[in-house]
Design a protein around this motif. Structure first.
Motif, PDB file in Angstrom:
ATOM      1  N   ILE A   1      53.521  33.007  25.580  1.00  0.00           N
ATOM      2  CA  ILE A   1      53.760  32.184  26.928  1.00  0.00           C
ATOM      3  C   ILE A   1      52.686  31.204  26.786  1.00  0.00           C
ATOM      4  O   ILE A   1      51.761  31.071  25.940  1.00  0.00           O
ATOM      5  N   THR A   2      52.981  30.314  27.776  1.00  0.00           N
ATOM      6  CA  THR A   2      51.875  28.947  27.713  1.00  0.00           C
ATOM      7  C   THR A   2      50.901  29.381  28.629  1.00  0.00           C
ATOM      8  O   THR A   2      50.808  30.206  29.291  1.00  0.00           O
ATOM      9  N   GLU A   3      49.681  28.313  28.482  1.00  0.00           N
ATOM     10  CA  GLU A   3      48.627  28.345  29.475  1.00  0.00           C
ATOM     11  C   GLU A   3      48.898  28.514  31.020  1.00  0.00           C
ATOM     12  O   GLU A   3      48.532  29.304  31.419  1.00  0.00           O
ATOM     13  N   GLU A   4      49.842  27.756  31.201  1.00  0.00           N
ATOM     14  CA  GLU A   4      50.359  27.679  32.811  1.00  0.00           C
ATOM     15  C   GLU A   4      51.077  28.880  33.190  1.00  0.00           C
ATOM     16  O   GLU A   4      50.790  29.395  34.235  1.00  0.00           O
ATOM     17  N   GLU A   5      51.939  29.480  32.166  1.00  0.00           N
ATOM     18  CA  GLU A   5      52.493  30.786  32.564  1.00  0.00           C
ATOM     19  C   GLU A   5      51.486  32.031  32.522  1.00  0.00           C
ATOM     20  O   GLU A   5      51.716  32.872  33.467  1.00  0.00           O
ATOM     21  N   ALA A   6      50.551  31.937  31.667  1.00  0.00           N
ATOM     22  CA  ALA A   6      49.497  32.998  31.862  1.00  0.00           C
ATOM     23  C   ALA A   6      48.741  32.712  32.991  1.00  0.00           C
ATOM     24  O   ALA A   6      48.356  33.903  33.562  1.00  0.00           O
ATOM     25  N   LYS A   7      48.328  31.543  33.624  1.00  0.00           N
ATOM     26  CA  LYS A   7      47.618  31.610  34.835  1.00  0.00           C
ATOM     27  C   LYS A   7      48.410  31.968  36.039  1.00  0.00           C
ATOM     28  O   LYS A   7      48.130  32.650  36.805  1.00  0.00           O
ATOM     29  N   ALA A   8      49.707  31.753  35.804  1.00  0.00           N
ATOM     30  CA  ALA A   8      50.762  32.125  37.113  1.00  0.00           C
ATOM     31  C   ALA A   8      50.893  33.388  36.948  1.00  0.00           C
ATOM     32  O   ALA A   8      50.654  34.311  38.043  1.00  0.00           O
ATOM     33  N   GLU A   9      50.930  34.069  36.043  1.00  0.00           N
ATOM     34  CA  GLU A   9      50.807  35.706  35.887  1.00  0.00           C
ATOM     35  C   GLU A   9      49.779  36.325  36.175  1.00  0.00           C
ATOM     36  O   GLU A   9      49.716  37.439  36.993  1.00  0.00           O
ATOM     37  N   GLU A  10      48.642  35.577  35.735  1.00  0.00           N
ATOM     38  CA  GLU A  10      47.175  36.403  36.201  1.00  0.00           C
ATOM     39  C   GLU A  10      47.169  36.340  38.052  1.00  0.00           C
ATOM     40  O   GLU A  10      46.542  37.241  38.452  1.00  0.00           O
ATOM     41  N   ALA A  11      47.752  34.919  38.168  1.00  0.00           N
ATOM     42  CA  ALA A  11      47.272  34.910  39.606  1.00  0.00           C
ATOM     43  C   ALA A  11      48.250  36.033  40.436  1.00  0.00           C
ATOM     44  O   ALA A  11      47.823  36.636  41.460  1.00  0.00           O
ATOM     45  N   LYS A  12      49.511  36.428  39.848  1.00  0.00           N
ATOM     46  CA  LYS A  12      50.350  37.220  40.420  1.00  0.00           C
ATOM     47  C   LYS A  12      49.449  38.675  40.587  1.00  0.00           C
ATOM     48  O   LYS A  12      49.613  39.575  41.244  1.00  0.00           O
ATOM     49  N   VAL A  13      49.012  39.053  39.318  1.00  0.00           N
ATOM     50  CA  VAL A  13      48.199  40.299  39.058  1.00  0.00           C
ATOM     51  C   VAL A  13      46.964  40.322  40.111  1.00  0.00           C
ATOM     52  O   VAL A  13      46.945  41.405  40.834  1.00  0.00           O
ATOM     53  N   GLU A  14      46.177  39.197  40.426  1.00  0.00           N
ATOM     54  CA  GLU A  14      45.204  39.053  40.981  1.00  0.00           C
ATOM     55  C   GLU A  14      45.616  39.417  42.550  1.00  0.00           C
ATOM     56  O   GLU A  14      45.170  39.746  43.675  1.00  0.00           O
ATOM     57  N   GLU A  15      46.913  38.804  42.989  1.00  0.00           N
ATOM     58  CA  GLU A  15      47.250  38.962  44.160  1.00  0.00           C
ATOM     59  C   GLU A  15      47.685  40.251  44.688  1.00  0.00           C
ATOM     60  O   GLU A  15      47.417  40.726  45.540  1.00  0.00           O
ATOM     61  N   VAL A  16      48.283  40.981  43.729  1.00  0.00           N
ATOM     62  CA  VAL A  16      48.534  42.285  43.943  1.00  0.00           C
ATOM     63  C   VAL A  16      47.193  43.084  44.275  1.00  0.00           C
ATOM     64  O   VAL A  16      47.495  44.007  44.937  1.00  0.00           O
ATOM     65  N   ALA A  17      46.237  43.008  43.091  1.00  0.00           N
ATOM     66  CA  ALA A  17      45.129  43.525  43.034  1.00  0.00           C
ATOM     67  C   ALA A  17      44.411  43.479  44.276  1.00  0.00           C
ATOM     68  O   ALA A  17      43.641  44.122  44.721  1.00  0.00           O
ATOM     69  N   ALA A  18      44.325  42.035  44.923  1.00  0.00           N
ATOM     70  CA  ALA A  18      43.548  41.844  46.143  1.00  0.00           C
ATOM     71  C   ALA A  18      44.424  42.002  47.490  1.00  0.00           C
ATOM     72  O   ALA A  18      44.105  41.321  48.399  1.00  0.00           O
ATOM     73  N   ALA A  19      45.566  42.781  47.454  1.00  0.00           N
ATOM     74  CA  ALA A  19      46.280  43.036  48.735  1.00  0.00           C
ATOM     75  C   ALA A  19      45.566  43.336  49.755  1.00  0.00           C
ATOM     76  O   ALA A  19      44.337  44.046  49.567  1.00  0.00           O
ATOM     77  N   PRO A  20      45.634  43.013  50.974  1.00  0.00           N
ATOM     78  CA  PRO A  20      44.930  43.142  52.174  1.00  0.00           C
ATOM     79  C   PRO A  20      44.531  44.716  52.276  1.00  0.00           C
ATOM     80  O   PRO A  20      45.311  45.557  52.293  1.00  0.00           O
ATOM     81  N   VAL A  21      43.158  44.710  52.749  1.00  0.00           N
ATOM     82  CA  VAL A  21      42.651  46.198  52.818  1.00  0.00           C
ATOM     83  C   VAL A  21      42.333  46.177  54.232  1.00  0.00           C
ATOM     84  O   VAL A  21      42.243  45.469  54.757  1.00  0.00           O
ATOM     85  N   GLU A  22      42.560  47.441  54.805  1.00  0.00           N
ATOM     86  CA  GLU A  22      42.574  47.736  56.124  1.00  0.00           C
ATOM     87  C   GLU A  22      40.961  47.582  56.400  1.00  0.00           C
ATOM     88  O   GLU A  22      40.237  47.909  55.613  1.00  0.00           O
ATOM     89  N   THR A  23      40.919  46.724  57.495  1.00  0.00           N
ATOM     90  CA  THR A  23      39.408  46.457  57.949  1.00  0.00           C
ATOM     91  C   THR A  23      38.929  47.908  58.773  1.00  0.00           C
ATOM     92  O   THR A  23      39.600  48.602  59.174  1.00  0.00           O
ATOM     93  N   THR A  24      37.644  47.618  58.814  1.00  0.00           N
ATOM     94  CA  THR A  24      37.024  48.804  59.789  1.00  0.00           C
ATOM     95  C   THR A  24      37.851  48.879  61.054  1.00  0.00           C
ATOM     96  O   THR A  24      38.007  50.067  61.676  1.00  0.00           O
TER      97      THR A  24
END
Length: 178
Positions: A134-157
């Motif tokens: 994959i290209t550098e841009e594709e890697a960045k896009a895939e990493e962004a997707k992974v981070e988006e899923v990992a940083a899914a909104p967590v319930e606040t207090t």
């Protein structure tokens, strides 16, 4: 095993809002079970301790005995130190805290597994990028997707407290109907 009990000790001595919220909800649900366990299994075992029985039939010390007309001890007017009630409360607390500790431990384990999975996915993406799949841009896009899923909104207090409030209202409404 020492690490497990150290984690348990750290759990019951820290003041985390999520832990407290879980404690309120699950503690209310487990109260009947734990009370039955303590009253029907542990207390009878404690009553078998030699010398634990006196005229009240429990782990108590009568400081001032007052008897009724039938020569029975009037526990409402007598002065009694009730060690059995204290032991029961302590055992109930420890059992409740232990069950909550196990629940939080499972939740934290699942959360940590999610973090590890995200890191593995990022490493795979990096390997694909290095190998030229994959290209550098594709890697960045895939990493962004992974981070988006990992940083899914967590319930606040506040969200958790609103949910607890609603659950308690529903539980009280159901209890009042019965």
């Amino acid at each position: 095993m020492k690490k497990f009990f150290k984690e348990f000790k750290d759990f019951i001595t820290r003041g985390n809002v999520l832990d407290m919220a879980v404690g309120i909800i699950v503690g209310g649900a487990f109260t009947a079970i734990i009370t039955a366990l303590v009253n029907n299994i542990l207390n009878p075992l404690l009553a078998m301790i030699p010398g634990a029985h006196d005229e009240t039939g429990a782990l108590q010390v009568v400081l001032r005995a007052v008897y009724d007309e039938s020569n029975n001890l009037d526990v409402t007017k007598s002065v009694i130190l009730d060690f059995g009630a204290v032991i029961t409360a302590i055992v109930t607390f420890i059992l409740t805290a232990f069950v909550l500790f196990l629940i939080i431990k499972i939740i934290n384990s699942i959360h940590n597994q999610g973090k590890k999975l995200a890191e593995k996915q990022k490493k795979k993406i990096e390997e694909k990028r290095k190998s030229g799949e994959i290209t550098e841009e594709e890697a960045k896009a895939e990493e962004a997707k992974v981070e988006e899923v990992a940083a899914a909104p967590v319930e606040t207090t506040d969200d958790l407290l609103r949910e607890i409030r609603d659950l308690l209202k529903n539980a009280n409404a159901n209890t009042n109907r019965e």
